[in-house]
Write a protein that holds these residues in place. Structure first.
Motif, PDB file in Angstrom:
ATOM      1  N   VAL A  86    -101.419 -67.327 -35.511  1.00  0.00           N
ATOM      2  CA  VAL A  86    -100.201 -66.123 -35.107  1.00  0.00           C
ATOM      3  C   VAL A  86     -98.765 -67.457 -34.858  1.00  0.00           C
ATOM      4  CG1 VAL A  86     -99.386 -65.461 -33.031  1.00  0.00           C
ATOM      5  CG2 VAL A  86    -101.701 -65.313 -33.960  1.00  0.00           C
ATOM      6  N   THR A  87     -98.021 -67.383 -35.341  1.00  0.00           N
ATOM      7  CA  THR A  87     -96.550 -68.343 -35.253  1.00  0.00           C
ATOM      8  C   THR A  87     -95.704 -67.363 -34.026  1.00  0.00           C
ATOM      9  OG1 THR A  87     -97.012 -69.157 -37.380  1.00  0.00           O
ATOM     10  CG2 THR A  87     -95.177 -69.059 -36.370  1.00  0.00           C
ATOM     11  N   LEU A  88     -95.756 -68.176 -33.483  1.00  0.00           N
ATOM     12  CA  LEU A  88     -94.210 -67.797 -32.387  1.00  0.00           C
ATOM     13  C   LEU A  88     -92.932 -68.462 -32.544  1.00  0.00           C
ATOM     14  CD1 LEU A  88     -96.419 -68.388 -28.829  1.00  0.00           C
ATOM     15  CD2 LEU A  88     -96.270 -66.337 -29.967  1.00  0.00           C
ATOM     16  N   TYR A  89     -92.437 -67.423 -32.619  1.00  0.00           N
ATOM     17  CA  TYR A  89     -91.002 -68.327 -32.876  1.00  0.00           C
ATOM     18  C   TYR A  89     -90.248 -68.149 -31.312  1.00  0.00           C
ATOM     19  CZ  TYR A  89     -92.169 -67.839 -37.619  1.00  0.00           C
ATOM     20  OH  TYR A  89     -92.614 -67.560 -39.157  1.00  0.00           O
ATOM     21  N   THR A  90     -89.898 -69.429 -30.912  1.00  0.00           N
ATOM     22  CA  THR A  90     -88.568 -69.270 -29.846  1.00  0.00           C
ATOM     23  C   THR A  90     -87.671 -70.013 -29.424  1.00  0.00           C
ATOM     24  OG1 THR A  90     -90.954 -69.319 -28.836  1.00  0.00           O
ATOM     25  CG2 THR A  90     -89.129 -70.214 -27.023  1.00  0.00           C
ATOM     26  N   VAL A  91     -86.280 -69.474 -29.095  1.00  0.00           N
ATOM     27  CA  VAL A  91     -85.257 -70.041 -29.294  1.00  0.00           C
ATOM     28  C   VAL A  91     -84.597 -69.580 -28.107  1.00  0.00           C
ATOM     29  CG1 VAL A  91     -82.303 -68.831 -30.053  1.00  0.00           C
ATOM     30  CG2 VAL A  91     -84.494 -68.477 -31.119  1.00  0.00           C
ATOM     31  N   ARG A  92     -84.142 -70.991 -28.018  1.00  0.00           N
ATOM     32  CA  ARG A  92     -83.284 -71.293 -26.097  1.00  0.00           C
ATOM     33  C   ARG A  92     -81.955 -71.041 -26.637  1.00  0.00           C
ATOM     34  NH1 ARG A  92     -85.304 -76.822 -24.136  1.00  0.00           N
ATOM     35  NH2 ARG A  92     -86.968 -75.282 -22.929  1.00  0.00           N
ATOM     36  N   PHE A  93     -81.707 -70.088 -25.859  1.00  0.00           N
ATOM     37  CA  PHE A  93     -80.019 -69.946 -25.483  1.00  0.00           C
ATOM     38  C   PHE A  93     -79.465 -70.834 -24.497  1.00  0.00           C
ATOM     39  CE2 PHE A  93     -82.259 -66.219 -27.342  1.00  0.00           C
ATOM     40  CZ  PHE A  93     -81.130 -66.266 -28.557  1.00  0.00           C
ATOM     41  N   GLY A 111     -85.216 -66.593 -38.361  1.00  0.00           N
ATOM     42  CA  GLY A 111     -84.490 -66.848 -39.326  1.00  0.00           C
ATOM     43  C   GLY A 111     -82.746 -67.035 -39.506  1.00  0.00           C
ATOM     44  N   ASN A 112     -82.437 -65.992 -38.409  1.00  0.00           N
ATOM     45  CA  ASN A 112     -81.293 -65.488 -39.114  1.00  0.00           C
ATOM     46  C   ASN A 112     -80.215 -66.100 -37.783  1.00  0.00           C
ATOM     47  OD1 ASN A 112     -81.652 -63.322 -40.730  1.00  0.00           O
ATOM     48  ND2 ASN A 112     -81.105 -62.069 -39.174  1.00  0.00           N
ATOM     49  N   LEU A 113     -80.616 -67.481 -36.681  1.00  0.00           N
ATOM     50  CA  LEU A 113     -80.268 -67.854 -35.738  1.00  0.00           C
ATOM     51  C   LEU A 113     -80.180 -69.177 -36.062  1.00  0.00           C
ATOM     52  CD1 LEU A 113     -82.189 -65.807 -32.875  1.00  0.00           C
ATOM     53  CD2 LEU A 113     -79.452 -65.967 -33.557  1.00  0.00           C
TER      54      LEU A 113
END
Length: 132
Positions: A86-93, A111-113
């Protein structure tokens, strides 16, 4: 079941009955794990709904992906690969005040960020809603 474990300990090998018993134990364990995970997902989604939806002006500070895998990758069961990655996608704002907030996002959103993008983050407690 106890007899099966005793047979394994006595003989040091697995017979066909022992393998069947172990398969049943494995299936029961996986089912219990799924029920446990679903329970906590439902419980946490209800907790998120108790909070208001927040809108904050932020910058995308960082993003990363992590593959959560299974140690059985590469092994086979009845001629089928046991891959449960399972791939977990994390973004830090980062807010204008310097506060960091990490959210799990979908693969498409990830992918959009791009790092450095500025926009308005919408979230509800720990749940990412949107970035525009």
């Amino acid at each position: 079941m106890n007899v099966t474990i005793l047979n394994i300990l006595k003989t040091g090998t697995l017979g066909s009955d022992d393998v069947s018993a172990l398969n049943i134990v494995f299936i029961v364990a996986v089912c219990l794990l799924i029920v446990f995970i679903l329970y906590f997902l439902i419980k946490s989604s209800g907790k998120n709904k108790q909070f208001p939806i927040e809108h904050v002006t932020v910058t995308v500070a960082d993003k990363w992906q992590q593959v959560a895998g299974n140690d059985r990758v590469g092994q086979y069961s009845r001629n089928m690969p046991l891959q449960m990655d399972v791939t977990l996608y994390t973004v830090r704002f980062q807010s204008s005040e310097g506060d960091n907030m990490d959210f799990l996002v979908s693969e498409k959103e990830y992918g959009n960020l791009m790092i450095g993008m500025k926009g308005v983050l919408s979230y509800q407690h720990q749940k990412f809603i949107a970035f525009k």
